[in-house]
Motif scaffolding. Sequence first.
Motif, mmCIF file in Angstrom:
data_model
loop_
_atom_site.group_PDB
_atom_site.id
_atom_site.type_symbol
_atom_site.label_atom_id
_atom_site.label_comp_id
_atom_site.label_asym_id
_atom_site.label_seq_id
_atom_site.Cartn_x
_atom_site.Cartn_y
_atom_site.Cartn_z
ATOM 1 N N UNK A 105 -36.661 21.410 12.319
ATOM 2 C CA UNK A 105 -35.695 21.958 13.363
ATOM 3 C C UNK A 105 -34.454 21.731 12.433
ATOM 4 N N UNK A 106 -33.583 22.880 12.739
ATOM 5 C CA UNK A 106 -32.066 22.909 12.183
ATOM 6 C C UNK A 106 -31.363 21.575 12.340
ATOM 7 N N UNK A 107 -30.960 20.636 11.460
ATOM 8 C CA UNK A 107 -30.410 19.559 11.845
ATOM 9 C C UNK A 107 -29.246 19.492 12.717
ATOM 10 N N UNK A 108 -28.386 20.520 12.948
ATOM 11 C CA UNK A 108 -27.372 20.581 13.517
ATOM 12 C C UNK A 108 -27.600 20.871 15.142
ATOM 13 N N UNK A 109 -28.627 21.574 15.260
ATOM 14 C CA UNK A 109 -29.269 21.963 16.629
ATOM 15 C C UNK A 109 -29.893 20.607 17.027
ATOM 16 N N UNK A 110 -30.778 19.920 16.221
ATOM 17 C CA UNK A 110 -31.417 18.914 16.675
ATOM 18 C C UNK A 110 -30.330 17.742 17.244
ATOM 19 N N UNK A 111 -29.264 17.485 16.702
ATOM 20 C CA UNK A 111 -28.302 16.548 16.918
ATOM 21 C C UNK A 111 -27.889 17.063 18.154
ATOM 22 N N UNK A 112 -27.372 18.265 18.451
ATOM 23 C CA UNK A 112 -26.946 18.837 19.523
ATOM 24 C C UNK A 112 -27.688 18.575 20.860
ATOM 25 N N UNK A 113 -28.994 18.934 20.391
ATOM 26 C CA UNK A 113 -30.033 18.912 21.626
ATOM 27 C C UNK A 113 -30.334 17.549 21.987
ATOM 28 N N UNK A 114 -30.135 16.729 21.151
ATOM 29 C CA UNK A 114 -30.085 14.894 21.401
ATOM 30 C C UNK A 114 -28.982 14.619 22.431
ATOM 31 N N UNK A 115 -28.051 15.348 22.107
ATOM 32 C CA UNK A 115 -26.557 14.879 22.725
ATOM 33 C C UNK A 115 -26.778 15.519 24.178
ATOM 34 N N UNK A 116 -27.122 16.767 24.356
ATOM 35 C CA UNK A 116 -27.159 17.495 25.416
ATOM 36 C C UNK A 116 -28.336 17.126 26.409
ATOM 37 N N UNK A 117 -29.371 16.653 25.672
ATOM 38 C CA UNK A 117 -30.619 16.472 26.616
ATOM 39 C C UNK A 117 -31.379 17.676 27.141
ATOM 40 N N UNK A 118 -32.413 17.640 27.778
ATOM 41 C CA UNK A 118 -32.959 18.865 27.959
ATOM 42 C C UNK A 118 -32.212 19.728 29.233
ATOM 43 N N UNK A 119 -32.679 20.999 29.241
ATOM 44 C CA UNK A 119 -32.084 21.643 30.348
ATOM 45 C C UNK A 119 -32.373 21.166 31.874
ATOM 46 N N UNK A 120 -31.272 20.804 32.463
ATOM 47 C CA UNK A 120 -31.838 20.269 34.046
ATOM 48 C C UNK A 120 -32.053 21.350 35.008
ATOM 49 N N UNK A 121 -31.483 22.589 34.497
ATOM 50 C CA UNK A 121 -31.838 23.778 35.672
ATOM 51 C C UNK A 121 -33.010 24.300 35.747
ATOM 52 N N UNK A 122 -33.516 24.664 37.055
ATOM 53 C CA UNK A 122 -34.768 25.235 37.361
ATOM 54 C C UNK A 122 -34.597 26.594 36.952
ATOM 55 N N UNK A 123 -35.679 27.565 36.935
ATOM 56 C CA UNK A 123 -35.515 28.934 36.409
ATOM 57 C C UNK A 123 -34.686 29.727 37.614
ATOM 58 N N UNK A 124 -34.749 29.405 38.792
ATOM 59 C CA UNK A 124 -33.964 30.095 39.869
ATOM 60 C C UNK A 124 -32.464 29.650 39.945
ATOM 61 N N UNK A 125 -32.287 28.609 39.590
ATOM 62 C CA UNK A 125 -30.820 27.957 39.512
ATOM 63 C C UNK A 125 -30.449 28.904 38.230
ATOM 64 N N UNK A 126 -31.007 28.998 37.271
ATOM 65 C CA UNK A 126 -30.638 29.778 36.016
ATOM 66 C C UNK A 126 -30.456 31.280 36.363
ATOM 67 N N UNK A 127 -31.258 31.737 37.027
ATOM 68 C CA UNK A 127 -31.218 33.253 37.554
ATOM 69 C C UNK A 127 -29.912 33.752 38.340
ATOM 70 N N UNK A 128 -29.489 32.475 39.326
ATOM 71 C CA UNK A 128 -28.497 32.639 40.041
ATOM 72 C C UNK A 128 -27.117 32.676 39.319
ATOM 73 N N UNK A 129 -27.145 31.697 38.477
ATOM 74 C CA UNK A 129 -26.051 31.588 37.629
ATOM 75 C C UNK A 129 -25.630 32.771 36.828
#
Length: 202
Positions: free
Chosen positions: A126-150
């Motif tokens: 995994x790209x180190x910068x992406x890995x560090x950012x992913x750990x900071x942000x955590x997993x996507x909390x949004x469900x598919x429909x919430x993303x569709x609406x946004x």
Amino acid sequence: MAIRLLLAEDVALLAEAFEVLLSTDPDIEVVGRVARGDEVRGAAAELNPDIILMDIDMPGMTGIEATADLRGAGVAIPVLLLTALPGSGHVHDALAAGANGYLLKSTDALHLLDGIKAVVAKHTVIDPALAAEALRAGPNPLRDRELDVLRLVDAGLSTKSIAERLFLSPGTVRNYLSSAITKLGSTSRLEAIRTARENGWL
């Protein structure tokens, strides 16, 4: 024996550039190329490559969806995903789908070649910068429909238009939007959209 690689990339110019780059390494042989995510499983079954190098953004299926399709069919061929997007939002989804690696397209040639060999050797890359950012942000909390609406709010559609597009009631659309705003710790729909985009979820 050279590493047999299947390349999945829909932009012809990039696919050709990748083939030229990969051909510089005598340990790697490109045995096939597809331009759609929904063509990956068939090509993998026909060619039986040692690894699939796949763009995340393709027609038919995204790279993440194509990876999940492979795993759902019991195909264990290692997958290394490439993305042009600097956000980390897809890292968790990619790994959950069964990808073995996730790198930026802007990575240097040596890093890409080493990444391919590492994934074939059963390592996760995994790209180190992406890995560090992913750990900071955590997993996507949004469900598919919430993303569709946004996404549709971001495109300028009204609540009524979104409801018609998604076959939902206007009240349900408002509920999804409110839920997304709350989950992202935002105070408005515009702030929620900005937060989701900054984290690579939108």
